[in-house]
Enzyme design. Structure first.
Site, PDB file in Angstrom:
ATOM      1  N   SER A 106     -35.206 -38.317  17.933  1.00  0.00           N
ATOM      2  CA  SER A 106     -36.341 -38.868  17.175  1.00  0.00           C
ATOM      3  C   SER A 106     -37.010 -37.720  16.433  1.00  0.00           C
ATOM      4  O   SER A 106     -37.657 -36.864  17.041  1.00  0.00           O
ATOM      5  CB  SER A 106     -37.337 -39.539  18.119  1.00  0.00           C
ATOM      6  OG  SER A 106     -36.770 -40.695  18.689  1.00  0.00           O
ATOM      7  N   LYS A 181     -38.225 -45.916  13.934  1.00  0.00           N
ATOM      8  CA  LYS A 181     -38.523 -45.346  15.254  1.00  0.00           C
ATOM      9  C   LYS A 181     -39.979 -44.894  15.325  1.00  0.00           C
ATOM     10  O   LYS A 181     -40.649 -45.078  16.351  1.00  0.00           O
ATOM     11  CB  LYS A 181     -37.589 -44.170  15.548  1.00  0.00           C
ATOM     12  CG  LYS A 181     -37.878 -43.446  16.887  1.00  0.00           C
ATOM     13  CD  LYS A 181     -37.758 -44.386  18.088  1.00  0.00           C
ATOM     14  CE  LYS A 181     -38.296 -43.781  19.382  1.00  0.00           C
ATOM     15  NZ  LYS A 181     -37.412 -42.857  20.042  1.00  0.00           N
ATOM     16  N   LYS A 249     -45.339 -35.599  20.030  1.00  0.00           N
ATOM     17  CA  LYS A 249     -44.552 -35.236  18.842  1.00  0.00           C
ATOM     18  C   LYS A 249     -44.345 -36.447  17.945  1.00  0.00           C
ATOM     19  O   LYS A 249     -44.525 -36.375  16.727  1.00  0.00           O
ATOM     20  CB  LYS A 249     -43.214 -34.649  19.303  1.00  0.00           C
ATOM     21  CG  LYS A 249     -42.224 -34.295  18.205  1.00  0.00           C
ATOM     22  CD  LYS A 249     -41.137 -35.349  18.014  1.00  0.00           C
ATOM     23  CE  LYS A 249     -40.314 -35.599  19.251  1.00  0.00           C
ATOM     24  NZ  LYS A 249     -39.236 -36.585  19.014  1.00  0.00           N
TER      25      LYS A 249
END
Length: 303
Positions: A106, A181, A249
């Site tokens: 990701s 995502k 993140k």
């Protein structure tokens, strides 16, 4: 590309780079499906685990990818993807011409777009294919896989992805998988935060928490998040399936990407700050269900 009912001699050879919480069970599911998997990661014990499952441990990225038809990467963030992809010891310099690189990390959409462009110059095709479902989804091979790239490459990769997940969708050109995502991580974080607030409210009200969560999960408030994280809340078990550090993140990715396209994320921005706060308090290594700890602190608990 052959289907997984064939022998490993006729199936594409797989190189797997990154054998963490997600990568290890995912690579093992490919081995179970009949694929020959050669893996590389930085931790020796993870390489031993791959070997014990029937895979082949490589001594370097170059060794792992040299003969591979498909290279799959699953590492924490954009800097790690760039570190393993580029340079003389990286994937692009050592993969064979025509290989298909499926990055399941990701990362930022732009990193995926740049990788696809650089790989094209080396004769390597790329899909970005991040996943949702956490460690349990990886183990059970029921991940949701959101893919960006070319239709022909997606069609070729489909049998491999079918061994890893249940919902597999091509979302658009390079970078699109990462954009979807990012949206996924926004929804999950806000959902966990709402569940955490409900848990603290219910407990302070003296309600039977298990009974309350069971009935809530049977109605409109029910969700995959609540189903997966209910036991974490009840047992205060925050052993990482997906670490706060990684969700921090991801919230950075979605807030930056949203700003660049002019989308407002008022609730998401607040939850991003709560995730950042939890990390600053030393809980970054815990599962993201540990957002409960943040709500408890705000509600007066001494943790």
């Amino acid at each position: 590309m052959s289907d997984t009912s064939n022998t490993s001699d006729t199936l594409p050879k797989i190189a797997w780079i990154g054998l963490g919480i997600m990568g290890s069970p995912m690579s093992e599911n490919l081995i179970k499906a009949g694929y020959a998997v050669t893996g590389f990661t930085l931790e020796r014990d993870k390489l031993d685990r791959l070997s014990a499952a029937g895979g082949t441990a490589a001594g370097s990225i170059a060794e792992a990818v040299r003969d591979a038809d498909v290279v799959i990467t699953m590492v924490p963030a954009s800097p790690q993807v760039e570190a393993i992809a580029y340079g003389p010891d990286g994937i692009l310099e050592n993969a064979r011409t025509g290989a298909l690189l499926i990055d399941m990390s990701s990362i930022t959409p732009q990193t995926s777009i740049d990788l696809a462009r650089a790989a094209k110059d080396k004769g390597v095709r790329v899909l970005d294919a991040p996943v949702s479902g956490g460690e349990a989804g990886a183990v059970e091979a029921v991940l949701s896989i959101m893919v960006g790239g070319e239709q022909a490459d997606f069609d070729e990769a489909r049998p491999v992805l079918d061994a890893l997940g249940r919902t597999i969708v091509l979302c658009g050109p390079h970078g699109s998988g990462q954009t979807v995502k990012a949206a996924n991580q926004l929804i999950v974080a806000v959902n966990i935060q709402a569940c955490a607030e409900a848990v603290v409210f219910l407990e302070k009200s003296g309600v039977d928490l298990k009974a309350a969560l069971d009935v809530l999960n049977g109605g409109l408030a029910g969700s995959t998040v609540l189903t997966r994280k209910k036991d974490n809340f009840l047992a205060r078990d925050f052993k990482p399936g997906f670490r706060i550090d990684l969700h921090h993140k991801d919230m950075g990715i979605v807030t930056d990407a949203a700003r660049s396209v002019g989308a407002a994320l008022p609730v998401g921005s607040v939850v991003a700050q709560l995730v950042a706060s939890l990390r600053a308090q030393g809980d970054g290594g815990l599962d993201h269900s540990a957002l409960l700890r943040s709500v408890e602190r705000l509600s007066g608990a001494q943790l």
